[in-house]
Design a protein around this motif. Structure first.
Motif, PDB file in Angstrom:
ATOM      1  N   UNK A 153       0.800  -1.205   0.000  1.00 59.88           N
ATOM      2  CA  UNK A 153       0.000   0.000   0.000  1.00 59.88           C
ATOM      3  C   UNK A 153       0.832   1.254   0.000  1.00 59.88           C
ATOM      4  N   UNK A 154       2.052   1.180  -0.503  1.00 60.79           N
ATOM      5  CA  UNK A 154       2.895   2.361  -0.607  1.00 60.79           C
ATOM      6  C   UNK A 154       3.880   2.531   0.536  1.00 60.79           C
ATOM      7  N   UNK A 155       3.981   1.557   1.428  1.00 60.51           N
ATOM      8  CA  UNK A 155       4.867   1.673   2.584  1.00 60.51           C
ATOM      9  C   UNK A 155       5.831   0.497   2.614  1.00 60.51           C
ATOM     10  N   UNK A 207       2.096   7.463  -5.620  1.00 62.79           N
ATOM     11  CA  UNK A 207       1.330   8.626  -5.165  1.00 62.79           C
ATOM     12  C   UNK A 207      -0.127   8.242  -4.903  1.00 62.79           C
ATOM     13  N   UNK A 208      -0.690   7.403  -5.763  1.00 63.54           N
ATOM     14  CA  UNK A 208      -2.078   6.980  -5.597  1.00 63.54           C
ATOM     15  C   UNK A 208      -2.237   6.105  -4.349  1.00 63.54           C
ATOM     16  N   UNK A 234      -4.360   6.995  -0.388  1.00 58.70           N
ATOM     17  CA  UNK A 234      -5.392   6.179   0.253  1.00 58.70           C
ATOM     18  C   UNK A 234      -5.102   5.890   1.719  1.00 58.70           C
ATOM     19  N   UNK A 235      -3.927   6.293   2.211  1.00 58.42           N
ATOM     20  CA  UNK A 235      -3.581   6.050   3.617  1.00 58.42           C
ATOM     21  C   UNK A 235      -4.452   6.897   4.542  1.00 58.42           C
ATOM     22  N   UNK A 244       2.177  14.164  -1.635  1.00 64.10           N
ATOM     23  CA  UNK A 244       1.965  13.046  -0.702  1.00 64.10           C
ATOM     24  C   UNK A 244       2.396  13.390   0.725  1.00 64.10           C
ATOM     25  N   UNK A 245       3.282  14.406   0.911  1.00 60.34           N
ATOM     26  CA  UNK A 245       3.777  14.752   2.250  1.00 60.34           C
ATOM     27  C   UNK A 245       4.243  16.190   2.259  1.00 60.34           C
TER      28      UNK A 245
END
Length: 800
Positions: free
Chosen positions: A41-43, A77-78, A82-83, A113-114
């Protein structure tokens, strides 16, 4: 070594993620944790700081273009959007080479994103490595491929398996997976100066040992691998060069005693003791790494007092390898697939489904079998590889079956001969002589070695002499199994033996031994060769007698010349006992036949008596030591179920031992003075008491008083500092002298009662502790990490 400039292609995706974690933690001064592998999930990594949450994403894409990186960044990025919690800082790490403009474009893609976005490529990774060299040392997969590293290893160490050992380390490093046992072994070695790695065949003992070697080599230690020359051990351990010694399969490769040296166990015990005594500094200068199969260790404890004492000495140094966690097994399997399968179609197939779960959970899962199957086939068909892996795990011995059965007969006999010899190192001439009577159309020994080199046999050259070994211990397991069901192959092997010592290992493997409860990958039975040797009993026993007679004929001139000593006589005597023992052991195969041929034993005993009469012995110590060698032989012989004819022969041999002592009046050492003579007599009798009692012989006092002998024994015990050992056998010692030793008994009691003496655990308790887990495995704080996406990464990355 030079400043780092790595391309990171030697790393697997997981290796790269761990490296990125360590570099970010060191650079930022905070602890990053691995979140999970794969569909994350991007992590990949995360850290909690005072400023807020930091998330890092690792992309091991060393050849990726800017366009690919931008595309990957958009996908990430997508996921981050969603986080449930927005990170304060986001770090995108890639192994690709990126320019300043590339970095900026990727960062702009991730800008939302941050609060802070950082993009790091290959140059940044190398820069941080240069500032944290301890991380470079740990991540040895980075530097081990370099020619410079290999050259430095060869110059700085002593590899008695030659460059082949280093090349094997270099070849295997890509598949290596660091896990908790590696950390435990490293900690034990650092704190004690010694580590013994034990486990079932193929569990990964040697891989961990080689990992430790690399760690300490990178710290500047000299590497000594498998030293066979005992005299050199002491030379290396006494010099000033920091050194790490590595004894692979310390007490035998597939069974106890493979090393074949008569005094090996005692030498190893003394060497271990010396290394431990030297490790009093905070940073040990001499380190010792050892491995042993668990079943060999069982035999070692049961059969060797010296080895048992050595294991007591290093009780806290043992690290046991059980079954590895599923996550570790999965990563090992993945690394083998990643670096062993290059066909893109096969890799796509292997990236599908969840077949890996069935492999890593298989009851016979072994990194060695995985390695052998992938190496053997170089599959272009992913489905065929999966089927081969499952079939091989179902029947591990057949990993080698098809290859062996396809070999010419000469090659098969060469391998079978090697399997019953010391498979770790056999001189070419000794092996070649065993094959001289075999007809071949394939040009003989040299051609066979050329065919087998690298797959079945490894060769090294030391001081101009070629030495051969089986390439893998599992091959020896297979060959032993093959011999056990092939009487014709066993008969040919027996007939082609050249010396008496050639047959000893074969006969020994046919004896029943107790190996209950041992962990076995290849399930070798307790008496694996017994049935086939019963079938070949006539051929075996005739050859045993013939070769032993040759040995006697070769040694008798030494006694006739007046140069035969006690040790040579004892060895000759032990040989006769072996011959008789082998006849007794094979008796069940000839229930209606004669155990010993008529007249044969009488002739041999008569010749041995002549040798004993001619033996030159100069001191009481030498005579007592000789009797102990004979006693050791009798002790083994007496434990067997003996036929009456052989029992009668045993009585005759015991009478010979007594006459051997009574017919001698050995002189004490040339040192003058009653005290010096008493000290020599005390040492000889104390160390050989059991043998003297067995043969019902008493030492000659040569005019010395019993009081002076008692004082000498008391001094000997006091200097030894081991009262526990003497209290267990003190009655035997007094029986050997033939009189009481009151002063010596007082010394023992005083040592046992002293406040500074710590009673060691009983020997039984120590032996039981050898086979319990010595180091508790760490329990993961979180659940097992999923690896599905790791395998799915096998599919090639598509360019846009």
């Amino acid at each position: 070594m030079s400043a780092p400039d790595y391309d990171f292609k030697s790393l697997s995706p997981y290796d790269f993620e761990v490296l990125a974690r360590d570099l970010l933690s060191a650079h930022d001064g905070v602890t990053y944790s691995t979140y999970r592998i794969g569909a994350d999930g991007g992590v990949d990594l995360q850290a909690h700081t005072g400023a807020g949450l930091v998330i890092a994403q690792c992309k091991h894409t060393p050849d990726a273009s800017k366009a690919t990186l931008v595309r990957v960044a958009k996908a990430e990025r997508e996921k981050i959007a969603r986080l449930s919690r927005r990170p304060k800082r986001y770090v995108f790490v890639t192994s690709a080479v990126i320019s300043a403009s590339d970095e900026q474009e990727v960062a702009e893609t991730l800008d939302s994103v941050a609060d802070t976005v950082e993009v790091h490529g290959r140059g940044w990774l190398n820069a941080v490595l240069s500032d944290h060299q301890h991380l470079e040392r740990r991540h040895f997969k980075l530097w081990l491929t370099s020619t410079q590293a290999i050259a430095e290893m060869l110059r700085g160490g002593v590899f008695l398996r030659g460059e082949s050992r280093i090349r094997r380390i270099q070849r295997n490093y890509l598949r290596f997976v660091h896990h908790d046992i590696c950390t435990q072994a490293e900690a034990v070695l650092s704190s004690t100066g010694c580590v013994l790695l034990t486990g079932a065949p193929g569990a990964g003992k040697t891989a961990i040992a080689e990992y430790l070697l690399l760690q300490w080599w990178h710290r500047g230690y000299r590497i000594i691998v498998d030293p066979r020359d005992v005299d050199r051990w002491w030379e290396w351990v006494e010099d000033d060069t920091p050194t790490v010694f590595f004894f692979d399969d310390t007490w035998g490769q597939t069974r106890y005693g493979d090393h074949g040296s008569r005094h090996y166990d005692s030498d190893v015990y003394e060497f271990i003791e010396t290394v431990l005594e030297k490790n009093t500094d905070a940073i040990p200068s001499k380190l010792l790494i050892m491995t042993s199969r668990i079943q060999v260790l069982h035999d070692t404890v049961r059969l060797s007092d010296a080895s048992r004492r050595a294991l007591e000495l290093i009780g806290k140094c043992r690290v046991s390898l059980g079954r590895l966690p599923a996550e570790v097994c999965s990563r090992i399997l993945f690394n083998h697939i990643l670096h062993g399968i290059t066909d893109s179609v096969a890799r796509r197939k292997l990236a599908e489904g969840g077949w890996w779960h069935d492999i890593v959970r298989h009851r016979n899962y072994s990194p060695r079998i995985v390695e052998l199957i992938i190496k053997r086939n170089g599959h272009g068909d992913g489905e065929a590889l999966i089927n081969d892996l499952i079939q091989s795990l179902d029947n591990p011995l057949e990993v080698w079956g098809s290859s062996f059965k396809a070999l010419p007969e000469y090659d098969q006999q060469l391998l079978l001969s090697l399997s019953v010899m010391d498979s770790q190192r056999v001189p070419w001439r000794k092996l070649d002589r065993r094959l001289e009577n075999i007809k071949t159309a394939e040009s003989g020994f040299e051609a066979a070695i050329e065919r087998l080199d690298g797959s079945w046999v490894t060769c090294e050259c030391v001081e101009g002499i070629q030495y051969f070994s089986l390439a893998d211990p599992s091959q020896r397991d297979y060959l032993t199994r093959y011999l056990s069901i092939s009487p014709s192959a066993m008969s040919r092997l027996i007939k082609n033996t050249v010396e008496f010592e050639d047959l000893a290992p074969i006969c020994t493997q046919g004896m029943a031994i107790e190996l209950a409860g041992q962990q076995r990958l290849f399930s070798l039975g307790e008496d694996l060769l017994r049935n086939v040797l019963d079938t070949c009993a006539d051929t075996l026993l005739a050859r045993v007698r013939e070769l032993w007679q040759r040995e006697v004929d070769a040694k008798m001139p030494v006694f006739d010349s007046g140069k035969g000593d006690g040790e040579l006589f004892a060895l000759l005597f032990a040989g006769l006992i072996q011959v008789v023992h082998y006849h007794a052991d094979r008796y069940r195969a000839k229930p209606n036949g004669s155990v010993l041929p008529d007249g044969w034993f009488a002739r041999e005993l008569n010749e041995l008596t002549v040798a004993g009469q001619l033996t030159q012995i100069g001191t009481v110590s030498e005579l007592a030591d000789t009797l102990t060698l004979l006693s050791d032989t009798f002790h083994h012989f007496a434990e067997q179920r003996i036929h009456p004819a052989i029992a009668k022969a045993t009585v005759e041999l015991e009478d010979l031992c007594r006459s051997f002592w009574d017919s001698r009046d050995p002189q004490m050492s040339r040192a003058t003075g009653d005290r010096s003579q008493a000290e020599e007599l005390a040492r000889a009798v104390v160390e050989n008491a059991e043998a003297l009692v067995q043969f019902v012989v008493s030492p000659k006092l040569h005019g010395m008083s019993t009081e002076s002998i008692d004082q000498a024994v008391a001094t000997y015990i006091r200097l030894s500092g081991e009262p526990e050992e003497f209290i267990e056998r003190f009655e035997v010692i007094e029986s050997a002298f033939g009189f009481l030793l009151p002063e010596s008994r007082e010394v023992i009691n005083g040592l046992l009662d002293s406040t500074d003496w710590e009673h060691p655990p009983s020997r039984g308790a120590m032996v039981n502790s050898y086979f319990s887990q010595s180091v508790q495995q760490k329990t993961a704080a979180s659940s097992v990490t999923p690896v599905d996406a790791l395998f799915r990464s096998l599919a090639p990355l598509e360019e846009p």
